[in-house]
Design a protein around this motif. Structure first.
Motif, PDB file in Angstrom:
ATOM      1  N   PRO A  25       0.813  -1.231   0.000  1.00 15.86           N
ATOM      2  CA  PRO A  25       0.000   0.000   0.000  1.00 15.86           C
ATOM      3  C   PRO A  25       0.846   1.281   0.000  1.00 15.86           C
ATOM      4  N   ARG A  26       1.916   1.300   0.778  1.00 15.62           N
ATOM      5  CA  ARG A  26       2.786   2.481   0.824  1.00 15.62           C
ATOM      6  C   ARG A  26       3.455   2.712  -0.528  1.00 15.62           C
ATOM      7  N   ILE A  27       3.951   1.651  -1.142  1.00 21.31           N
ATOM      8  CA  ILE A  27       4.599   1.764  -2.447  1.00 21.31           C
ATOM      9  C   ILE A  27       3.590   2.219  -3.494  1.00 21.31           C
ATOM     10  N   ALA A  28       2.363   1.708  -3.428  1.00 23.32           N
ATOM     11  CA  ALA A  28       1.313   2.115  -4.367  1.00 23.32           C
ATOM     12  C   ALA A  28       0.978   3.602  -4.210  1.00 23.32           C
ATOM     13  N   ARG A  29       0.914   4.093  -2.967  1.00 20.43           N
ATOM     14  CA  ARG A  29       0.638   5.521  -2.736  1.00 20.43           C
ATOM     15  C   ARG A  29       1.735   6.387  -3.359  1.00 20.43           C
ATOM     16  N   THR A  30       2.978   5.991  -3.153  1.00 22.85           N
ATOM     17  CA  THR A  30       4.101   6.745  -3.707  1.00 22.85           C
ATOM     18  C   THR A  30       4.061   6.743  -5.230  1.00 22.85           C
ATOM     19  N   PHE A  31       3.771   5.600  -5.805  1.00 16.10           N
ATOM     20  CA  PHE A  31       3.660   5.452  -7.263  1.00 16.10           C
ATOM     21  C   PHE A  31       2.597   6.409  -7.820  1.00 16.10           C
ATOM     22  N   ILE A  32       1.397   6.377  -7.228  1.00 14.65           N
ATOM     23  CA  ILE A  32       0.294   7.224  -7.695  1.00 14.65           C
ATOM     24  C   ILE A  32       0.672   8.699  -7.551  1.00 14.65           C
ATOM     25  N   ALA A  33       1.206   9.077  -6.398  1.00 13.45           N
ATOM     26  CA  ALA A  33       1.570  10.477  -6.157  1.00 13.45           C
ATOM     27  C   ALA A  33       2.623  10.960  -7.156  1.00 13.45           C
ATOM     28  N   THR A  34       3.597  10.114  -7.445  1.00 15.83           N
ATOM     29  CA  THR A  34       4.665  10.485  -8.374  1.00 15.83           C
ATOM     30  C   THR A  34       4.127  10.697  -9.781  1.00 15.83           C
ATOM     31  N   ALA A  47      -6.713  12.601  -2.430  1.00 16.46           N
ATOM     32  CA  ALA A  47      -7.826  11.661  -2.644  1.00 16.46           C
ATOM     33  C   ALA A  47      -7.353  10.400  -3.353  1.00 16.46           C
ATOM     34  N   ALA A  48      -6.519  10.559  -4.374  1.00 14.76           N
ATOM     35  CA  ALA A  48      -6.069   9.403  -5.155  1.00 14.76           C
ATOM     36  C   ALA A  48      -5.210   8.455  -4.328  1.00 14.76           C
ATOM     37  N   THR A  49      -4.309   8.997  -3.518  1.00  6.65           N
ATOM     38  CA  THR A  49      -3.446   8.115  -2.727  1.00  6.65           C
ATOM     39  C   THR A  49      -4.223   7.420  -1.619  1.00  6.65           C
ATOM     40  N   LEU A  50      -5.179   8.112  -1.012  1.00 11.25           N
ATOM     41  CA  LEU A  50      -5.977   7.482   0.036  1.00 11.25           C
ATOM     42  C   LEU A  50      -6.844   6.362  -0.547  1.00 11.25           C
ATOM     43  N   CYS A  51      -7.529   6.640  -1.652  1.00 11.69           N
ATOM     44  CA  CYS A  51      -8.368   5.601  -2.280  1.00 11.69           C
ATOM     45  C   CYS A  51      -7.526   4.423  -2.754  1.00 11.69           C
ATOM     46  N   THR A  52      -6.383   4.715  -3.356  1.00 16.00           N
ATOM     47  CA  THR A  52      -5.490   3.654  -3.818  1.00 16.00           C
ATOM     48  C   THR A  52      -5.029   2.795  -2.656  1.00 16.00           C
ATOM     49  N   SER A  53      -4.649   3.432  -1.566  1.00 17.94           N
ATOM     50  CA  SER A  53      -4.195   2.696  -0.390  1.00 17.94           C
ATOM     51  C   SER A  53      -5.273   1.753   0.113  1.00 17.94           C
ATOM     52  N   SER A 101     -11.703  -1.065  11.383  1.00 18.00           N
ATOM     53  CA  SER A 101     -11.885  -1.492   9.993  1.00 18.00           C
ATOM     54  C   SER A 101     -13.268  -1.111   9.492  1.00 18.00           C
ATOM     55  N   GLY A 102     -13.438  -1.287   8.188  1.00 22.70           N
ATOM     56  CA  GLY A 102     -14.737  -1.070   7.583  1.00 22.70           C
ATOM     57  C   GLY A 102     -14.938   0.298   6.967  1.00 22.70           C
ATOM     58  N   ARG A 103     -13.962   1.190   7.101  1.00 25.85           N
ATOM     59  CA  ARG A 103     -14.126   2.546   6.567  1.00 25.85           C
ATOM     60  C   ARG A 103     -13.655   2.686   5.134  1.00 25.85           C
ATOM     61  N   GLY A 104     -12.825   1.771   4.660  1.00 24.32           N
ATOM     62  CA  GLY A 104     -12.149   1.927   3.375  1.00 24.32           C
ATOM     63  C   GLY A 104     -13.040   2.244   2.207  1.00 24.32           C
ATOM     64  N   LEU A 105     -14.047   1.418   1.972  1.00 23.46           N
ATOM     65  CA  LEU A 105     -14.910   1.655   0.811  1.00 23.46           C
ATOM     66  C   LEU A 105     -15.802   2.871   1.001  1.00 23.46           C
ATOM     67  N   TRP A 106     -16.130   3.200   2.254  1.00 27.39           N
ATOM     68  CA  TRP A 106     -16.874   4.442   2.507  1.00 27.39           C
ATOM     69  C   TRP A 106     -16.033   5.643   2.082  1.00 27.39           C
ATOM     70  N   LEU A 107     -14.750   5.613   2.399  1.00 27.93           N
ATOM     71  CA  LEU A 107     -13.856   6.702   1.994  1.00 27.93           C
ATOM     72  C   LEU A 107     -13.723   6.776   0.474  1.00 27.93           C
ATOM     73  N   VAL A 108     -13.555   5.621  -0.155  1.00 28.22           N
ATOM     74  CA  VAL A 108     -13.459   5.587  -1.615  1.00 28.22           C
ATOM     75  C   VAL A 108     -14.734   6.156  -2.229  1.00 28.22           C
ATOM     76  N   ASP A 109     -15.885   5.750  -1.707  1.00 25.32           N
ATOM     77  CA  ASP A 109     -17.165   6.232  -2.219  1.00 25.32           C
ATOM     78  C   ASP A 109     -17.279   7.750  -2.071  1.00 25.32           C
ATOM     79  N   ALA A 110     -16.920   8.261  -0.910  1.00 28.67           N
ATOM     80  CA  ALA A 110     -17.030   9.702  -0.654  1.00 28.67           C
ATOM     81  C   ALA A 110     -16.041  10.503  -1.504  1.00 28.67           C
ATOM     82  N   LEU A 111     -14.787  10.088  -1.523  1.00 27.30           N
ATOM     83  CA  LEU A 111     -13.764  10.851  -2.235  1.00 27.30           C
ATOM     84  C   LEU A 111     -13.920  10.796  -3.750  1.00 27.30           C
ATOM     85  N   SER A 112     -14.468   9.696  -4.262  1.00 26.96           N
ATOM     86  CA  SER A 112     -14.661   9.570  -5.716  1.00 26.96           C
ATOM     87  C   SER A 112     -16.038  10.058  -6.153  1.00 26.96           C
TER      88      SER A 112
END
Length: 150
Positions: A25-34, A47-53, A101-112
């Motif tokens: 997840p950390r490597i994916a966040r860095t990749f997206i941000a870069t 938003a993109a790094t949080l959803c990706t994570s 736990s359980g917040r991930g998809l709620w965050l993705v839904d809200a941010l996207s």
């Protein structure tokens, strides 16, 4: 020397393999941000790094398999991130969540702004979980200014 992209260069994609490791997840966040920074889309980074994570974490923690493939597609008016894994089970947007736990998809839904979903895997099963973020003119403005780099 980096090439300045033009409207004929959009869309384009970037791909990263994420093994089933706690570091993915950390490597994916860095990749997206870069990538977003290189395309003058810095305003989407948070938003993109949080959803990706969230999506990569789900894939490496809950999906059965050796890991996941992350794909970032940059279009003229939006960016799309897909995380593909070999597990057929779709993620579940729970009614509630607890502190752990359980917040991930709620965050993705809200941010996207509800622009996310699940698609069946191509061949051999699995699935792709994706989200899109509107560029709000960011890419078009960068193209006009000549700031976006390839």
């Amino acid at each position: 020397m980096p090439k300045t992209i033009s409207t004929t260069d959009v869309p384009h994609t970037y791909t990263l393999y994420c093994p089933a490791l706690s570091t993915s997840p950390r490597i994916a966040r860095t990749f997206i941000a870069t990538v977003l920074r290189s395309q003058a889309l810095d305003h989407l980074n948070e938003a993109a790094t949080l959803c990706t994570s969230e999506l990569v974490t789900n894939a490496v923690v809950h999906a059965r398999g050796p890991g996941a493939t992350l794909e970032l597609a940059i279009e003229a008016t939006y960016v799309r991130v897909e995380v593909r894994d070999s597990d057929d089970r779709p993620p579940v947007l729970r009614e509630g969540y607890d502190a752990e736990s359980g917040r991930g998809l709620w965050l993705v839904d809200a941010l996207s702004e509800g622009r996310w979903g699940v698609e069946p895997g191509e061949t051999g099963g699995g699935k792709a979980v994706w989200f899109e973020l509107r560029t709000c003119g960011g890419m078009e403005a960068a193209l006009k200014r000549g700031e976006a780099q390839g």
